[in-house]
Write an enzyme that holds these catalytic residues in place. Structure first.
Site: not given
Ligand SMILES: *Cc1c(COP(=O)(O)O)cnc(C)c1O
Length: 407
Positions: A217-218, A366
């Site tokens: 989702y990023k 950020r």
């Molecule tokens: C955003 C992020 C996550 C998110 O994990 P979810 O299980 O999707 O909430 C995990 N690790 C890193 C390094 C992140 O940046």
């Protein structure tokens, strides 16, 4: 560095029209939740109305639902330098971290320490700690300072869990050198690529990586809570025993056998019934990202970071911002962060003026740089807004100091 000239020369500019971009907003948070591709809503509407609404259970076979985790995984593979059959899209990144840790432990028998750096993304660290507790401390979770992580590898270190791009500072680790150094000491490496895929080139094969995980989702623009993905190098796939031995990872799920037998290959890392709607939205984002040239994505990201940093320099002098990311753009992912004691209300004041970045505890502002849909003009305008908020003291209001659940 005139933003208008940079925009005129921007080869990625046509991608901007492929996204829904809210009017009056400069969105610098695509590293946390990417924007909505225009193609997503029609795709989901059709899936819901036709594949689900009309064809129902037949769609598992006919509409390609049952293969979706592998199909989307193969598409992601190319974005992270992996081969087909080495990635599946499934579960959350947190769950995939757990699966990768267990797989690495089983692929490196005789060693029982899992190692990471202090200040790594919390869920990664929490998953390590949960695994330690679950195993009654047979596995021990160890955290050391980031610079000393390679030196901390000893004869008991089974696996090192590292993030290529640090979520708070954006600092980039050298995957090739780090993986080689860890492996030379007998440890395996799991790379968390949550802030890498779709933002900076990652070459899992070139780095000889063992396992990897990442978010959908990023920068992949897969939508809120999109499935993540897990990579296992082919050499580990048939030796790593899945700890979450669900039926979708079984060799023959529809035999309904009493005994668990892991599927050959990457499919053993599947657990339960895949979230088809989420995978469909993710696939749209991934397809769009695959149209872009990663070298262009990286060079635009670097240029946006440089424009941002250059324009922020006088504000650092005047208002006490401190660059919290590496100064060298080569060591920075697709974000730029600043520390400031009033970071939280400043971020809220910026959001009130339509500049959406985020706050990361304890004191970091950020700003995500998303080359597919952010323009250089927006970067310049965002820094102008920061200047105005600071010069006017507009952040210093009680409503900007109230903390919401999600920052
Ligand atoms: C955003 C992020 C996550 C998110 O994990 P979810 O299980 O999707 O909430 C995990 N690790 C890193 C390094 C992140 O940046």
């Amino acid at each position: 560095m005139d933003p208008a000239l940079l925009d005129a020369a921007d080869l990625l500019r046509p991608f901007r029209d492929r996204f829904v971009l809210p009017q009056g907003t400069i969105y610098l948070d695509g590293n946390s939740l990417g924007c909505l591709p225009k193609a997503t809503a029609p795709k989901i509407t059709e899936l819901v109305n036709v594949d689900w609404g009309q064809n129902l259970i037949g769609s598992w076979n006919v509409a390609g639902w049952v293969d979706a985790p592998q199909r989307v995984g193969d598409k992601i593979a190319r974005l992270v330098g992996a081969e087909e059959g080495e990635v599946v899209a499934c579960d959350s990144t947190s769950v995939n971290v757990f699966k990768a840790l267990c797989a690495a432990l089983s692929a490196n028998p005789g060693r029982s320490t899992i190692l990471s750096e202090r200040g790594n993304f919390p869920t990664d660290v929490y998953m390590m700690q949960g695994l330690e507790a679950l195993t009654g401390r047979r596995v021990s979770a160890r955290l050391v300072d980031g610079e000393t992580v390679l030196d901390a590898i000893d004869d008991d270190t089974a696996v090192v869990l590292l993030t290529q791009v640090h979520y708070r500072t954006g600092r980039v680790r050298d995957m090739v050198a780090t993986t080689a150094a860890a492996q030379a000491r007998g440890a395996l490496v799991i790379w968390d690529l949550s802030h890498s895929a779709g933002a900076i080139p990652a070459d899992l094969s070139g780095a000889n990586a063992d396992f990897a995980v990442g978010c959908g989702y990023k920068f992949l623009n897969g939508g809120p809570g999109a499935p993540g993905y897990i990579f296992a190098a082919r050499r580990h796939q048939d030796t790593a025993m899945p700890a979450l031995s669900g039926w979708f990872g079984h060799a023959r799920p529809f035999d309904f056998d009493d005994a668990y037998r892991p599927a050959p290959g990457i499919a053993r890392f599947l657990v339960g019934t895949p979230p088809i709607i989420g995978l469909a939205a993710l696939e749209v984002g991934v397809d769009l990202m695959r149209e872009a040239d990663m070298a262009q994505v990286r060079s635009k990201s670097v240029a946006m970071g440089e424009l941002f940093a250059r324009r922020m320099a006088p504000l650092c002098e005047r208002h006490g911002f401190m660059l919290a990311s590496p100064a060298d753009p080569a060591e920075r992912g697709s974000q730029i962060s600043y520390a400031h004691p009033e970071a939280y209300p400043i971020v809220q004041a910026l959001i009130a003026r339509g500049v959406v970045g985020d706050f990361r505890a304890p004191d970091v502002l950020r700003f995500g740089l998303t080359p597919l849909y952010t323009s250089f003009g927006e970067i310049a305008a965002a820094v102008d807004t920061i200047a105005a908020v600071m010069d006017e003291g507009a952040w210093d209001r009680p409503e900007f100091k109230v903390r919401a659940a999600v920052t």
